[in-house]
Design a protein around this motif. Structure first.
Motif, PDB file in Angstrom:
ATOM      1  N   ARG A 248       0.842  -1.210   0.000  1.00  0.00           N
ATOM      2  CA  ARG A 248       0.000   0.000   0.000  1.00  0.00           C
ATOM      3  C   ARG A 248       0.869   1.248   0.000  1.00  0.00           C
ATOM      4  O   ARG A 248       0.628   2.186  -0.784  1.00  0.00           O
ATOM      5  N   SER A 249       1.886   1.287   0.849  1.00  0.00           N
ATOM      6  CA  SER A 249       2.777   2.447   0.912  1.00  0.00           C
ATOM      7  C   SER A 249       3.548   2.618  -0.389  1.00  0.00           C
ATOM      8  O   SER A 249       3.711   3.738  -0.895  1.00  0.00           O
ATOM      9  N   ARG A 250       4.012   1.511  -0.932  1.00  0.00           N
ATOM     10  CA  ARG A 250       4.763   1.575  -2.189  1.00  0.00           C
ATOM     11  C   ARG A 250       3.885   2.075  -3.332  1.00  0.00           C
ATOM     12  O   ARG A 250       4.334   2.888  -4.157  1.00  0.00           O
ATOM     13  N   LEU A 251       2.650   1.614  -3.381  1.00  0.00           N
ATOM     14  CA  LEU A 251       1.761   2.057  -4.453  1.00  0.00           C
ATOM     15  C   LEU A 251       1.420   3.538  -4.299  1.00  0.00           C
ATOM     16  O   LEU A 251       1.367   4.276  -5.298  1.00  0.00           O
ATOM     17  N   ARG A 252       1.207   3.981  -3.080  1.00  0.00           N
ATOM     18  CA  ARG A 252       0.936   5.403  -2.850  1.00  0.00           C
ATOM     19  C   ARG A 252       2.088   6.262  -3.365  1.00  0.00           C
ATOM     20  O   ARG A 252       1.896   7.274  -4.045  1.00  0.00           O
ATOM     21  N   ARG A 253       3.322   5.864  -3.030  1.00  0.00           N
ATOM     22  CA  ARG A 253       4.495   6.622  -3.486  1.00  0.00           C
ATOM     23  C   ARG A 253       4.642   6.560  -5.001  1.00  0.00           C
ATOM     24  O   ARG A 253       5.006   7.557  -5.641  1.00  0.00           O
ATOM     25  N   ALA A 254       4.356   5.400  -5.583  1.00  0.00           N
ATOM     26  CA  ALA A 254       4.495   5.255  -7.029  1.00  0.00           C
ATOM     27  C   ALA A 254       3.499   6.128  -7.779  1.00  0.00           C
ATOM     28  O   ALA A 254       3.836   6.726  -8.809  1.00  0.00           O
ATOM     29  N   VAL A 255       2.278   6.225  -7.276  1.00  0.00           N
ATOM     30  CA  VAL A 255       1.281   7.089  -7.901  1.00  0.00           C
ATOM     31  C   VAL A 255       1.687   8.547  -7.743  1.00  0.00           C
ATOM     32  O   VAL A 255       1.598   9.346  -8.688  1.00  0.00           O
ATOM     33  N   SER A 256       2.147   8.908  -6.548  1.00  0.00           N
ATOM     34  CA  SER A 256       2.555  10.293  -6.288  1.00  0.00           C
ATOM     35  C   SER A 256       3.708  10.722  -7.192  1.00  0.00           C
ATOM     36  O   SER A 256       3.747  11.864  -7.665  1.00  0.00           O
ATOM     37  N   SER A 257       4.648   9.804  -7.450  1.00  0.00           N
ATOM     38  CA  SER A 257       5.815  10.144  -8.270  1.00  0.00           C
ATOM     39  C   SER A 257       5.628   9.786  -9.734  1.00  0.00           C
ATOM     40  O   SER A 257       6.567   9.925 -10.531  1.00  0.00           O
ATOM     41  N   ALA A 258       4.424   9.318 -10.101  1.00  0.00           N
ATOM     42  CA  ALA A 258       4.105   8.940 -11.479  1.00  0.00           C
ATOM     43  C   ALA A 258       5.122   7.937 -12.021  1.00  0.00           C
ATOM     44  O   ALA A 258       5.667   8.096 -13.118  1.00  0.00           O
ATOM     45  N   ASP A 259       5.350   6.877 -11.258  1.00  0.00           N
ATOM     46  CA  ASP A 259       6.361   5.872 -11.576  1.00  0.00           C
ATOM     47  C   ASP A 259       5.682   4.578 -12.047  1.00  0.00           C
ATOM     48  O   ASP A 259       5.272   3.745 -11.233  1.00  0.00           O
ATOM     49  N   PRO A 260       5.565   4.376 -13.363  1.00  0.00           N
ATOM     50  CA  PRO A 260       4.879   3.180 -13.855  1.00  0.00           C
ATOM     51  C   PRO A 260       5.616   1.888 -13.511  1.00  0.00           C
ATOM     52  O   PRO A 260       4.988   0.845 -13.317  1.00  0.00           O
ATOM     53  N   THR A 261       6.945   1.940 -13.431  1.00  0.00           N
ATOM     54  CA  THR A 261       7.713   0.736 -13.108  1.00  0.00           C
ATOM     55  C   THR A 261       7.384   0.240 -11.714  1.00  0.00           C
ATOM     56  O   THR A 261       7.182  -0.961 -11.498  1.00  0.00           O
ATOM     57  N   GLU A 262       7.286   1.130 -10.758  1.00  0.00           N
ATOM     58  CA  GLU A 262       6.984   0.722  -9.392  1.00  0.00           C
ATOM     59  C   GLU A 262       5.532   0.281  -9.251  1.00  0.00           C
ATOM     60  O   GLU A 262       5.232  -0.657  -8.506  1.00  0.00           O
ATOM     61  N   VAL A 263       4.616   0.939  -9.970  1.00  0.00           N
ATOM     62  CA  VAL A 263       3.228   0.463  -9.966  1.00  0.00           C
ATOM     63  C   VAL A 263       3.182  -0.982 -10.441  1.00  0.00           C
ATOM     64  O   VAL A 263       2.504  -1.834  -9.855  1.00  0.00           O
ATOM     65  N   ALA A 264       3.925  -1.285 -11.526  1.00  0.00           N
ATOM     66  CA  ALA A 264       3.943  -2.640 -12.064  1.00  0.00           C
ATOM     67  C   ALA A 264       4.572  -3.622 -11.081  1.00  0.00           C
ATOM     68  O   ALA A 264       4.129  -4.774 -10.975  1.00  0.00           O
ATOM     69  N   ARG A 265       5.584  -3.202 -10.371  1.00  0.00           N
ATOM     70  CA  ARG A 265       6.219  -4.084  -9.382  1.00  0.00           C
ATOM     71  C   ARG A 265       5.252  -4.414  -8.245  1.00  0.00           C
ATOM     72  O   ARG A 265       5.198  -5.554  -7.767  1.00  0.00           O
ATOM     73  N   VAL A 266       4.490  -3.419  -7.813  1.00  0.00           N
ATOM     74  CA  VAL A 266       3.495  -3.664  -6.768  1.00  0.00           C
ATOM     75  C   VAL A 266       2.435  -4.641  -7.261  1.00  0.00           C
ATOM     76  O   VAL A 266       2.043  -5.577  -6.551  1.00  0.00           O
ATOM     77  N   ALA A 267       1.967  -4.434  -8.493  1.00  0.00           N
ATOM     78  CA  ALA A 267       0.959  -5.334  -9.054  1.00  0.00           C
ATOM     79  C   ALA A 267       1.492  -6.759  -9.158  1.00  0.00           C
ATOM     80  O   ALA A 267       0.768  -7.731  -8.870  1.00  0.00           O
ATOM     81  N   THR A 268       2.759  -6.899  -9.540  1.00  0.00           N
ATOM     82  CA  THR A 268       3.367  -8.223  -9.639  1.00  0.00           C
ATOM     83  C   THR A 268       3.456  -8.875  -8.273  1.00  0.00           C
ATOM     84  O   THR A 268       3.137 -10.069  -8.115  1.00  0.00           O
ATOM     85  N   ALA A 269       3.878  -8.118  -7.273  1.00  0.00           N
ATOM     86  CA  ALA A 269       3.973  -8.663  -5.917  1.00  0.00           C
ATOM     87  C   ALA A 269       2.606  -9.092  -5.401  1.00  0.00           C
ATOM     88  O   ALA A 269       2.464 -10.139  -4.757  1.00  0.00           O
ATOM     89  N   SER A 270       1.582  -8.292  -5.693  1.00  0.00           N
ATOM     90  CA  SER A 270       0.224  -8.651  -5.284  1.00  0.00           C
ATOM     91  C   SER A 270      -0.232  -9.928  -5.971  1.00  0.00           C
ATOM     92  O   SER A 270      -0.857 -10.804  -5.356  1.00  0.00           O
ATOM     93  N   ALA A 271       0.077 -10.054  -7.267  1.00  0.00           N
ATOM     94  CA  ALA A 271      -0.286 -11.267  -8.007  1.00  0.00           C
ATOM     95  C   ALA A 271       0.404 -12.491  -7.420  1.00  0.00           C
ATOM     96  O   ALA A 271      -0.201 -13.568  -7.285  1.00  0.00           O
ATOM     97  N   ARG A 272       1.684 -12.360  -7.056  1.00  0.00           N
ATOM     98  CA  ARG A 272       2.419 -13.480  -6.457  1.00  0.00           C
ATOM     99  C   ARG A 272       1.822 -13.875  -5.108  1.00  0.00           C
ATOM    100  O   ARG A 272       1.748 -15.068  -4.768  1.00  0.00           O
TER     101      ARG A 272
END
Length: 303
Positions: free
Chosen positions: A213-237
């Motif tokens: 949750r914290s990582r996704l919040r920061r990724a959205v705030s910084s407009a970082d698509p790579t980190e959004v994708a990493r969070v989604a991958t971790a959630s999928a795993r």
């Protein structure tokens, strides 16, 4: 009068798990991946009989939503009549009937929010038929009552939300918009339909989800698509560990990441918005997961 309503669908989740609300209560929550180009439309035609129906076909969740909406509007009308505020808005004093007709291209049972899209479009159409516009928070309450668990499709702005799907409340608005991403979709599990169970499953260990949750919040705030994708991958795993997710991860080796529906078979590879989807399509095909299409979400954030 005749009423109309609509609702988009989604493409599974970027994040789903167990999260604390502001009071520390642990709740099931999710962040959906929007798919606004696919939507459901509803048309409500009031009738003289007290029965309300929804079609075509058997739509029990949307039918419950229509009846709950009429009852809520009747209650609201009684409150207004008793408060001396008049009848500037035409609200029935007792539940009425009519027919809701749904149209759209959202596939059923794949984890794309088809039932919630039906429900939200129906609620909006019925309310519009009585000259009322219902706020998203009230739509969420009715939607959860109608289908036990609901997606946050009733919010029209692009802000990503962590939404408690079995409570109908927003736990957190994570930012103004997702960064731009291209999604190349596919289906896991042979595309078998899934019906979201009425009974809530056990909540997972919240520790890992608090970090995501914290990582996704920061990724959205910084407009970082790579980190959004990493969070989604971790959630999928965290959600599943089987041969299907292994195949998806293998196909996504050169993508930014992967995402899945946590109640359904839809999944996708996450790419930069200007990426050519052809290599991703070929990678999916190579592991036996045919692509279902490509679309872009998110907005560019000015520097």
């Amino acid at each position: 009068m005749t009423g109309s309503g609509w609702c988009p669908c989604h493409h599974g989740e970027l994040l789903q798990g167990a999260f604390r609300d502001r009071d520390g209560v642990l709740r099931a929550g999710l962040v959906t991946l929007p798919r606004p180009d696919l939507r459901v439309r509803a048309r409500f035609e009031p009738g003289p009989e007290p029965v309300i129906t929804v079609g075509p076909g058997h739509r029990p969740k949307a039918t419950r939503a229509a009846r709950l909406t009429v009852a809520a509007l009747a209650d609201r009308g009684a409150e207004w009549a008793g408060s001396g505020r008049g009848t500037a808005v035409a609200v029935p004093q007792r539940p009425g009937g009519g027919r809701v007709t749904l149209t759209g291209s959202v596939p059923f049972g794949l984890g794309m929010g088809s039932s919630t899209a039906d429900v939200v479009a129906t609620i909006r159409a019925v309310a519009d038929g009585f000259g009322v516009r219902i706020a998203p928070r009230e739509i969420a309450r009715i939607a959860v009552a109608a289908e036990a668990a609901s997606d946050p499709l009733m919010f029209d702005d692009p802000r990503p939300r962590l939404f408690a799907q079995r409570d109908g409340v927003v736990l957190e608005v994570l930012g103004e918009s997702l960064p731009p991403l291209r999604i190349v979709g596919c289906l896991l599990d042979g595309g078998r339909p899934v019906d979201t169970p009425a009974d809530a499953p056990p909540l997972p260990d919240p520790a890992a989800y608090a970090e995501l949750r914290s990582r996704l919040r920061r990724a959205v705030s910084s407009a970082d698509p790579t980190e959004v994708a990493r969070v989604a991958t971790a959630s999928a795993r965290l959600h599943r560990a089987d041969s299907e997710i292994d195949r998806l991860l293998a196909a996504g080796e050169h993508a930014l990441g992967v995402q899945v529906a946590h109640s359904g078979s839809v999944a996708g590879l996450l790419l930069r918005p200007d990426a050519d989807p052809a290599p991703a399509v070929a990678a999916l095909r190579a592991v036996g997961l045919p692509a279902t299409g490509s679309f872009v979400v998110g907005e560019l954030v000015a520097a």
